[in-house]
Design an enzyme around this catalytic site. Structure first.
Site, PDB file in Angstrom:
ATOM      1  N   PRO A  17       0.836  -1.210   0.000  1.00 56.47           N
ATOM      2  CA  PRO A  17       0.000   0.000   0.000  1.00 56.47           C
ATOM      3  C   PRO A  17       0.871   1.260   0.000  1.00 56.47           C
ATOM      4  O   PRO A  17       1.870   1.338   0.713  1.00 56.47           O
ATOM      5  CB  PRO A  17      -0.786  -0.126   1.301  1.00 56.47           C
ATOM      6  CG  PRO A  17      -0.832  -1.598   1.571  1.00 56.47           C
ATOM      7  CD  PRO A  17       0.503  -2.116   1.109  1.00 56.47           C
ATOM      8  N   LEU A  19      -0.020   4.263   1.018  1.00 58.74           N
ATOM      9  CA  LEU A  19      -0.243   5.020   2.247  1.00 58.74           C
ATOM     10  C   LEU A  19      -0.322   4.060   3.422  1.00 58.74           C
ATOM     11  O   LEU A  19      -1.081   3.082   3.388  1.00 58.74           O
ATOM     12  CB  LEU A  19      -1.544   5.821   2.150  1.00 58.74           C
ATOM     13  CG  LEU A  19      -1.876   6.720   3.349  1.00 58.74           C
ATOM     14  CD1 LEU A  19      -0.849   7.838   3.488  1.00 58.74           C
ATOM     15  CD2 LEU A  19      -3.284   7.312   3.197  1.00 58.74           C
ATOM     16  N   GLY A  22       2.043   4.893  10.720  1.00 53.92           N
ATOM     17  CA  GLY A  22       3.229   4.733  11.535  1.00 53.92           C
ATOM     18  C   GLY A  22       2.917   4.839  13.021  1.00 53.92           C
ATOM     19  O   GLY A  22       1.948   5.492  13.420  1.00 53.92           O
ATOM     20  N   ASP A  47       3.528   0.433   9.957  1.00 48.66           N
ATOM     21  CA  ASP A  47       4.978   0.527  10.116  1.00 48.66           C
ATOM     22  C   ASP A  47       5.332   0.674  11.587  1.00 48.66           C
ATOM     23  O   ASP A  47       4.830   1.570  12.273  1.00 48.66           O
ATOM     24  CB  ASP A  47       5.524   1.740   9.352  1.00 48.66           C
ATOM     25  CG  ASP A  47       6.996   1.986   9.670  1.00 48.66           C
ATOM     26  OD1 ASP A  47       7.847   1.260   9.119  1.00 48.66           O
ATOM     27  OD2 ASP A  47       7.283   2.881  10.490  1.00 48.66           O
ATOM     28  N   TYR A  52      10.987   1.083  18.693  1.00 48.39           N
ATOM     29  CA  TYR A  52       9.810   1.791  19.188  1.00 48.39           C
ATOM     30  C   TYR A  52       9.226   1.107  20.421  1.00 48.39           C
ATOM     31  O   TYR A  52       8.402   1.699  21.124  1.00 48.39           O
ATOM     32  CB  TYR A  52       8.714   1.861  18.115  1.00 48.39           C
ATOM     33  CG  TYR A  52       9.067   2.576  16.846  1.00 48.39           C
ATOM     34  CD1 TYR A  52      10.240   3.332  16.714  1.00 48.39           C
ATOM     35  CD2 TYR A  52       8.218   2.497  15.744  1.00 48.39           C
ATOM     36  CE1 TYR A  52      10.539   3.974  15.531  1.00 48.39           C
ATOM     37  CE2 TYR A  52       8.519   3.138  14.554  1.00 48.39           C
ATOM     38  CZ  TYR A  52       9.680   3.869  14.444  1.00 48.39           C
ATOM     39  OH  TYR A  52       9.974   4.491  13.262  1.00 48.39           O
ATOM     40  N   LYS A  77      11.538  -2.646  11.662  1.00 50.94           N
ATOM     41  CA  LYS A  77      12.927  -2.284  11.428  1.00 50.94           C
ATOM     42  C   LYS A  77      13.828  -2.839  12.533  1.00 50.94           C
ATOM     43  O   LYS A  77      13.436  -2.844  13.707  1.00 50.94           O
ATOM     44  CB  LYS A  77      13.055  -0.758  11.362  1.00 50.94           C
ATOM     45  CG  LYS A  77      12.228  -0.130  10.247  1.00 50.94           C
ATOM     46  CD  LYS A  77      12.330   1.385  10.214  1.00 50.94           C
ATOM     47  CE  LYS A  77      11.454   2.079  11.232  1.00 50.94           C
ATOM     48  NZ  LYS A  77      10.010   1.922  10.943  1.00 50.94           N
ATOM     49  N   HIS A 110      17.254  -0.079  10.343  1.00 54.70           N
ATOM     50  CA  HIS A 110      16.697   1.194  10.786  1.00 54.70           C
ATOM     51  C   HIS A 110      17.594   2.394  10.486  1.00 54.70           C
ATOM     52  O   HIS A 110      17.106   3.507  10.237  1.00 54.70           O
ATOM     53  CB  HIS A 110      16.433   1.121  12.289  1.00 54.70           C
ATOM     54  CG  HIS A 110      15.402   2.088  12.773  1.00 54.70           C
ATOM     55  ND1 HIS A 110      14.545   1.808  13.804  1.00 54.70           N
ATOM     56  CD2 HIS A 110      15.089   3.342  12.379  1.00 54.70           C
ATOM     57  CE1 HIS A 110      13.749   2.847  14.018  1.00 54.70           C
ATOM     58  NE2 HIS A 110      14.062   3.794  13.168  1.00 54.70           N
TER      59      HIS A 110
END
Length: 296
Positions: A17, A19, A22, A47, A52, A77, A110
């Site tokens: 996709p 779009l 995140g 994402d 994170y 990542k 990353h």
């Protein structure tokens, strides 16, 4: 996907996709709810990243969504602390376990690690192994500048499918976009609506209040954020806006019913100030940025 909700074909034939959604800086205890809202809105690309610390929330949201695994494109990542061949293979296991999936759709490095580019090369070799084994569908990099791409390609056997970089109207990185295009790499924009310009203090004004973007938005009955996302999509980039507010999540997805003309696209291009909001990729070191990624 339909023409209304476009996708991009990566250089290995995988469709992604254009779009996505995140979750950078989304608190782990809020991630599942926020991602569920995004999936309900219509997003099908999520994402995240090991660094994170919210991959588990992403996985929980996907599991609860009622969507089939093939309906959601999952991207994550590997952080620099897990670079090296064996370490990166184990990093996949950690991320896949937290996400609750056997196969990750897109796995990225990353950051480049310029001072230890040998570890970067070995981590990418691990990604190539994961791709060959079918544990990931596509591989790529993030925050790689043209020289980093050139250095990587000296030993890589697979061209990265995606390079995720900071791109917004105030920092459009034309040289990196050109290098990605030369290699056949899809450029994916993080901070695509310039959210970083409103809290990092690197700009006197924010993209959200820029007069040119406001005027273009008014001409189409859209917000500056929607104009910026449309700018990315029409120029062939992927974009992964983030928000924790349901109304903003919906607003950022409502960008498929208008078109920017050539003059409007050029006016947005002209806003580039060449000022980076995120860290300088060449300055990334284990000493300054290394952090342990938990096993679970």
């Amino acid at each position: 996907m339909s023409n209304s909700f476009p996708d991009l074909t990566l250089n290995n034939g995988v469709r992604m996709p254009a779009l996505g959604f995140g979750v950078f800086q989304t608190p782990p205890d809020q991630t599942a709810e926020v991602v569920q809202t995004a999936l309900s809105t219509g997003y099908r690309l999520i994402d995240t990243a090991a660094a994170y610390l919210n991959e588990r929330g992403v996985g929980d949201a996907i599991a609860r969504s009622g969507l089939g695994r093939s309906e959601v494109f999952v991207e994550t990542k590997i952080w620099i602390s897990d670079y090296g061949y064996d370490a990166a293979l184990h990093a996949f296991d950690k991320s896949a376990g937290k996400l609750g999936v056997e196969q990750i759709d897109l796995l990225l490095l990353h950051q480049p690690l310029p001072a230890r580019f040998d570890l970067t090369r070995e981590a990418y070799r691990a990604l190539e192994t994961l791709l060959a084994d079918g544990r990931v569908r596509a591989i790529g990099v993030s925050n790689f500048m043209p020289q980093h791409l050139k250095d990587l390609m000296e030993t890589a056997s697979v061209v990265p499918a995606v390079n995720q970089i900071e791109v917004h109207p105030f920092f459009s990185q034309p040289q990196v976009l050109a290098a990605d295009a030369e290699y056949g790499i899809v450029s994916q924009a993080w901070s695509p609506i310039g959210g970083i310009t409103s809290y990092r203090g690197t700009h006197a004004t924010s993209t959200f209040t820029d007069p040119a973007l406001v005027a273009i938005g008014q001409a189409h009955g859209k917000t500056p954020a929607q104009v910026m996302l449309r700018w990315h999509l029409q120029q062939g980039r992927s974009a992964i806006p983030k928000s924790t507010r349901p109304e903003r999540i919906a607003e950022n997805f409502d960008v498929f019913d208008f078109q920017l003309d050539t003059a409007e696209l050029a006016a947005i291009d002209a806003l580039d100030r060449g000022v980076r909001g995120g860290p300088e990729p060449e300055a990334i070191t284990l000493e300054a940025f290394g952090r342990e990624i938990p096993e679970a």
